[in-house]
Design an enzyme around this catalytic site. Structure first.
Site, PDB file in Angstrom:
ATOM      1  N   TYR A 121     -23.021   2.444  18.776  1.00 29.45           N
ATOM      2  CA  TYR A 121     -23.195   1.002  18.575  1.00 29.45           C
ATOM      3  C   TYR A 121     -22.249   0.437  17.514  1.00 29.45           C
ATOM      4  O   TYR A 121     -22.527  -0.621  16.949  1.00 29.45           O
ATOM      5  CB  TYR A 121     -24.651   0.703  18.204  1.00 29.45           C
ATOM      6  CG  TYR A 121     -25.582   0.660  19.399  1.00 29.45           C
ATOM      7  CD1 TYR A 121     -25.433  -0.306  20.394  1.00 29.45           C
ATOM      8  CD2 TYR A 121     -26.635   1.563  19.533  1.00 29.45           C
ATOM      9  CE1 TYR A 121     -26.285  -0.363  21.480  1.00 29.45           C
ATOM     10  CE2 TYR A 121     -27.497   1.514  20.622  1.00 29.45           C
ATOM     11  CZ  TYR A 121     -27.317   0.545  21.593  1.00 29.45           C
ATOM     12  OH  TYR A 121     -28.162   0.480  22.667  1.00 29.45           O
ATOM     13  N   ASN A 171     -35.857  -2.889  23.972  1.00 31.61           N
ATOM     14  CA  ASN A 171     -35.750  -3.525  25.286  1.00 31.61           C
ATOM     15  C   ASN A 171     -35.516  -2.529  26.432  1.00 31.61           C
ATOM     16  O   ASN A 171     -34.861  -2.850  27.420  1.00 31.61           O
ATOM     17  CB  ASN A 171     -34.702  -4.642  25.260  1.00 31.61           C
ATOM     18  CG  ASN A 171     -33.320  -4.143  24.873  1.00 31.61           C
ATOM     19  OD1 ASN A 171     -33.145  -2.959  24.612  1.00 31.61           O
ATOM     20  ND2 ASN A 171     -32.351  -5.037  24.845  1.00 31.61           N
ATOM     21  N   PHE A 200     -28.960  -6.979  12.674  1.00 34.07           N
ATOM     22  CA  PHE A 200     -29.971  -6.075  13.249  1.00 34.07           C
ATOM     23  C   PHE A 200     -29.495  -4.628  13.338  1.00 34.07           C
ATOM     24  O   PHE A 200     -30.223  -3.767  13.815  1.00 34.07           O
ATOM     25  CB  PHE A 200     -30.401  -6.576  14.637  1.00 34.07           C
ATOM     26  CG  PHE A 200     -29.284  -6.714  15.640  1.00 34.07           C
ATOM     27  CD1 PHE A 200     -28.768  -5.607  16.312  1.00 34.07           C
ATOM     28  CD2 PHE A 200     -28.748  -7.967  15.939  1.00 34.07           C
ATOM     29  CE1 PHE A 200     -27.738  -5.727  17.234  1.00 34.07           C
ATOM     30  CE2 PHE A 200     -27.708  -8.106  16.867  1.00 34.07           C
ATOM     31  CZ  PHE A 200     -27.211  -6.983  17.507  1.00 34.07           C
ATOM     32  N   LYS A 224     -34.241   3.790  26.675  1.00 32.71           N
ATOM     33  CA  LYS A 224     -34.322   3.819  25.212  1.00 32.71           C
ATOM     34  C   LYS A 224     -35.644   4.464  24.746  1.00 32.71           C
ATOM     35  O   LYS A 224     -36.598   4.609  25.537  1.00 32.71           O
ATOM     36  CB  LYS A 224     -34.169   2.393  24.669  1.00 32.71           C
ATOM     37  CG  LYS A 224     -32.771   1.809  24.909  1.00 32.71           C
ATOM     38  CD  LYS A 224     -32.627   0.444  24.255  1.00 32.71           C
ATOM     39  CE  LYS A 224     -31.235  -0.119  24.471  1.00 32.71           C
ATOM     40  NZ  LYS A 224     -31.059  -1.428  23.797  1.00 32.71           N
ATOM     41  N   ARG A 274     -26.318  -4.719  35.191  1.00 37.56           N
ATOM     42  CA  ARG A 274     -26.767  -5.675  34.166  1.00 37.56           C
ATOM     43  C   ARG A 274     -27.659  -6.753  34.782  1.00 37.56           C
ATOM     44  O   ARG A 274     -28.615  -7.210  34.159  1.00 37.56           O
ATOM     45  CB  ARG A 274     -25.577  -6.270  33.422  1.00 37.56           C
ATOM     46  CG  ARG A 274     -24.938  -5.247  32.494  1.00 37.56           C
ATOM     47  CD  ARG A 274     -24.029  -5.877  31.474  1.00 37.56           C
ATOM     48  NE  ARG A 274     -24.724  -6.706  30.509  1.00 37.56           N
ATOM     49  CZ  ARG A 274     -25.096  -6.302  29.294  1.00 37.56           C
ATOM     50  NH1 ARG A 274     -24.861  -5.088  28.877  1.00 37.56           N
ATOM     51  NH2 ARG A 274     -25.710  -7.148  28.490  1.00 37.56           N
ATOM     52  N   HIS A 306     -30.416   0.421  28.040  1.00 36.26           N
ATOM     53  CA  HIS A 306     -29.051  -0.008  27.701  1.00 36.26           C
ATOM     54  C   HIS A 306     -28.245  -0.107  28.981  1.00 36.26           C
ATOM     55  O   HIS A 306     -28.521   0.602  29.950  1.00 36.26           O
ATOM     56  CB  HIS A 306     -28.393   1.032  26.765  1.00 36.26           C
ATOM     57  CG  HIS A 306     -26.905   0.851  26.636  1.00 36.26           C
ATOM     58  ND1 HIS A 306     -26.357  -0.085  25.790  1.00 36.26           N
ATOM     59  CD2 HIS A 306     -25.859   1.448  27.279  1.00 36.26           C
ATOM     60  CE1 HIS A 306     -25.025  -0.038  25.902  1.00 36.26           C
ATOM     61  NE2 HIS A 306     -24.698   0.879  26.793  1.00 36.26           N
ATOM     62  N   THR A 336     -30.906  -9.441  27.531  1.00 36.24           N
ATOM     63  CA  THR A 336     -31.214  -8.618  26.352  1.00 36.24           C
ATOM     64  C   THR A 336     -32.626  -8.895  25.840  1.00 36.24           C
ATOM     65  O   THR A 336     -33.369  -7.973  25.510  1.00 36.24           O
ATOM     66  CB  THR A 336     -30.191  -8.926  25.232  1.00 36.24           C
ATOM     67  OG1 THR A 336     -28.870  -8.808  25.767  1.00 36.24           O
ATOM     68  CG2 THR A 336     -30.360  -7.997  24.053  1.00 36.24           C
ATOM     69  N   GLU A 363     -18.358   4.981  27.403  1.00 38.13           N
ATOM     70  CA  GLU A 363     -19.751   5.358  27.145  1.00 38.13           C
ATOM     71  C   GLU A 363     -20.189   6.547  28.012  1.00 38.13           C
ATOM     72  O   GLU A 363     -20.971   7.384  27.563  1.00 38.13           O
ATOM     73  CB  GLU A 363     -20.671   4.149  27.370  1.00 38.13           C
ATOM     74  CG  GLU A 363     -20.456   3.078  26.299  1.00 38.13           C
ATOM     75  CD  GLU A 363     -21.332   1.848  26.494  1.00 38.13           C
ATOM     76  OE1 GLU A 363     -21.209   0.918  25.673  1.00 38.13           O
ATOM     77  OE2 GLU A 363     -22.143   1.802  27.451  1.00 38.13           O
ATOM     78  N   ARG A 409     -36.051  -5.071  32.180  1.00 36.85           N
ATOM     79  CA  ARG A 409     -36.432  -5.495  30.835  1.00 36.85           C
ATOM     80  C   ARG A 409     -37.637  -6.431  30.845  1.00 36.85           C
ATOM     81  O   ARG A 409     -38.499  -6.355  29.980  1.00 36.85           O
ATOM     82  CB  ARG A 409     -35.228  -6.133  30.130  1.00 36.85           C
ATOM     83  CG  ARG A 409     -34.252  -5.063  29.599  1.00 36.85           C
ATOM     84  CD  ARG A 409     -32.975  -5.669  29.136  1.00 36.85           C
ATOM     85  NE  ARG A 409     -32.177  -4.747  28.317  1.00 36.85           N
ATOM     86  CZ  ARG A 409     -30.920  -4.970  27.976  1.00 36.85           C
ATOM     87  NH1 ARG A 409     -30.306  -6.068  28.379  1.00 36.85           N
ATOM     88  NH2 ARG A 409     -30.264  -4.104  27.222  1.00 36.85           N
TER      89      ARG A 409
HETATM   90  P1  ADP Z   1     -27.220  -5.634  25.537  1.00 29.22           P
HETATM   91  O1  ADP Z   1     -27.976  -4.342  25.308  1.00 29.22           O
HETATM   92  O2  ADP Z   1     -27.947  -6.564  26.469  1.00 29.22           O
HETATM   93  O3  ADP Z   1     -25.785  -5.416  25.935  1.00 29.22           O
HETATM   94  P2  ADP Z   1     -26.187  -6.311  22.885  1.00 29.22           P
HETATM   95  O4  ADP Z   1     -25.009  -5.445  23.219  1.00 29.22           O
HETATM   96  O5  ADP Z   1     -25.918  -7.696  22.404  1.00 29.22           O
HETATM   97  O6  ADP Z   1     -27.195  -6.412  24.122  1.00 29.22           O
HETATM   98  O7  ADP Z   1     -27.065  -5.598  21.752  1.00 29.22           O
HETATM   99  C1  ADP Z   1     -27.240  -4.196  21.757  1.00 29.22           C
HETATM  100  C2  ADP Z   1     -28.696  -3.911  21.459  1.00 29.22           C
HETATM  101  O8  ADP Z   1     -29.005  -4.354  20.136  1.00 29.22           O
HETATM  102  C3  ADP Z   1     -29.702  -4.656  22.348  1.00 29.22           C
HETATM  103  O9  ADP Z   1     -29.908  -4.049  23.588  1.00 29.22           O
HETATM  104  C4  ADP Z   1     -30.953  -4.613  21.462  1.00 29.22           C
HETATM  105  O10 ADP Z   1     -31.582  -3.336  21.487  1.00 29.22           O
HETATM  106  C5  ADP Z   1     -30.348  -4.855  20.080  1.00 29.22           C
HETATM  107  N1  ADP Z   1     -30.298  -6.291  19.753  1.00 29.22           N
HETATM  108  C6  ADP Z   1     -29.441  -7.229  20.247  1.00 29.22           C
HETATM  109  N2  ADP Z   1     -29.670  -8.445  19.712  1.00 29.22           N
HETATM  110  C7  ADP Z   1     -30.707  -8.279  18.841  1.00 29.22           C
HETATM  111  C8  ADP Z   1     -31.415  -9.147  17.955  1.00 29.22           C
HETATM  112  N3  ADP Z   1     -31.115 -10.453  17.879  1.00 29.22           N
HETATM  113  N4  ADP Z   1     -32.430  -8.634  17.217  1.00 29.22           N
HETATM  114  C9  ADP Z   1     -32.737  -7.303  17.293  1.00 29.22           C
HETATM  115  N5  ADP Z   1     -32.097  -6.430  18.085  1.00 29.22           N
HETATM  116  C10 ADP Z   1     -31.105  -6.891  18.866  1.00 29.22           C
HETATM  117 MG    MG Z   2     -24.241  -4.543  24.879  1.00 26.30          MG
END
Ligand code: ADP
Ligand code: MG
Length: 140
Positions: free
Chosen positions: A50, A113, A58, A10, A86, A116, A92, A127, A103
């Site tokens: 997304y 973070n 968010f 990212k 993962r 992805h 996350t 994707e 992470r």
């Molecule tokens: P992951 O990337 O672990 O699959 P998610 O799919 O739930 O997580 O979320 C996509 C992305 O959105 C996260 O990687 C992060 O960058 C952002 N994100 C997720 N939850 C939050 C939150 N509570 N506050 C801010 N950003 C968030």
């Molecule tokens: Mg995700």
């Protein structure tokens, strides 16, 4: 269980010059990197990628962040790729990510973070196709 997943380094991690270190972690961890490039996402691309999160509070901040600079989408190959990847990147929220995960070591916050990772084989396939054509994926 598929052998491929889509990763993105990212914009936070690219900005901090962690790209090489993160790719090396994956290689040392037994992943093959079979496609990769730098790309600065447009708002339209980021919103499409997304789309599943568009109702989340968010979402707007996430789109701002993901379009704030170049990122590096890549395809990783590994047995049981989605789950292995993962586990390797960690939770996350970096404060909840296990020790030694990407992470935990490179993320700034729950939003910024570092990486992805696809969450299912079905999404990995979608994707990967979002960023790469078949001829851009170099399986050995
Ligand atoms: P992951 O990337 O672990 O699959 P998610 O799919 O739930 O997580 O979320 C996509 C992305 O959105 C996260 O990687 C992060 O960058 C952002 N994100 C997720 N939850 C939050 C939150 N509570 N506050 C801010 N950003 C968030
Ligand atoms: Mg995700």
């Amino acid at each position: 269980m598929g052998n491929y997943t889509l990763g993105i380094i990212k914009p936070d991690a690219v900005r901090k010059n962690y790209t090489g270190k993160i790719i090396d972690r994956f290689l040392q961890g037994g992943f093959k990197i079979v496609a990769a490039r730098l790309e600065h996402l447009s708002r339209e691309q980021a919103e499409k990628f997304y789309a599943v999160h568009k109702e989340r509070p968010f979402f707007n901040d996430l789109i701002e962040f993901m379009t704030s600079g170049p990122c590096m989408p890549f395809v990783a190959e590994h047995k049981n790729a989605v789950e292995s990847y993962r586990k390797f990147i960690g939770a996350t929220n970096p404060t909840e990510a296990a020790e030694g995960t990407i992470r935990r070591d490179f993320a700034e916050s729950i939003q910024n973070n570092a990486v992805h990772g696809s969450d299912s084989d079905e999404n990995a396939e979608k994707e990967i196709a979002f960023f790469f054509t078949v001829s851009q994926i170099h399986t050995i």
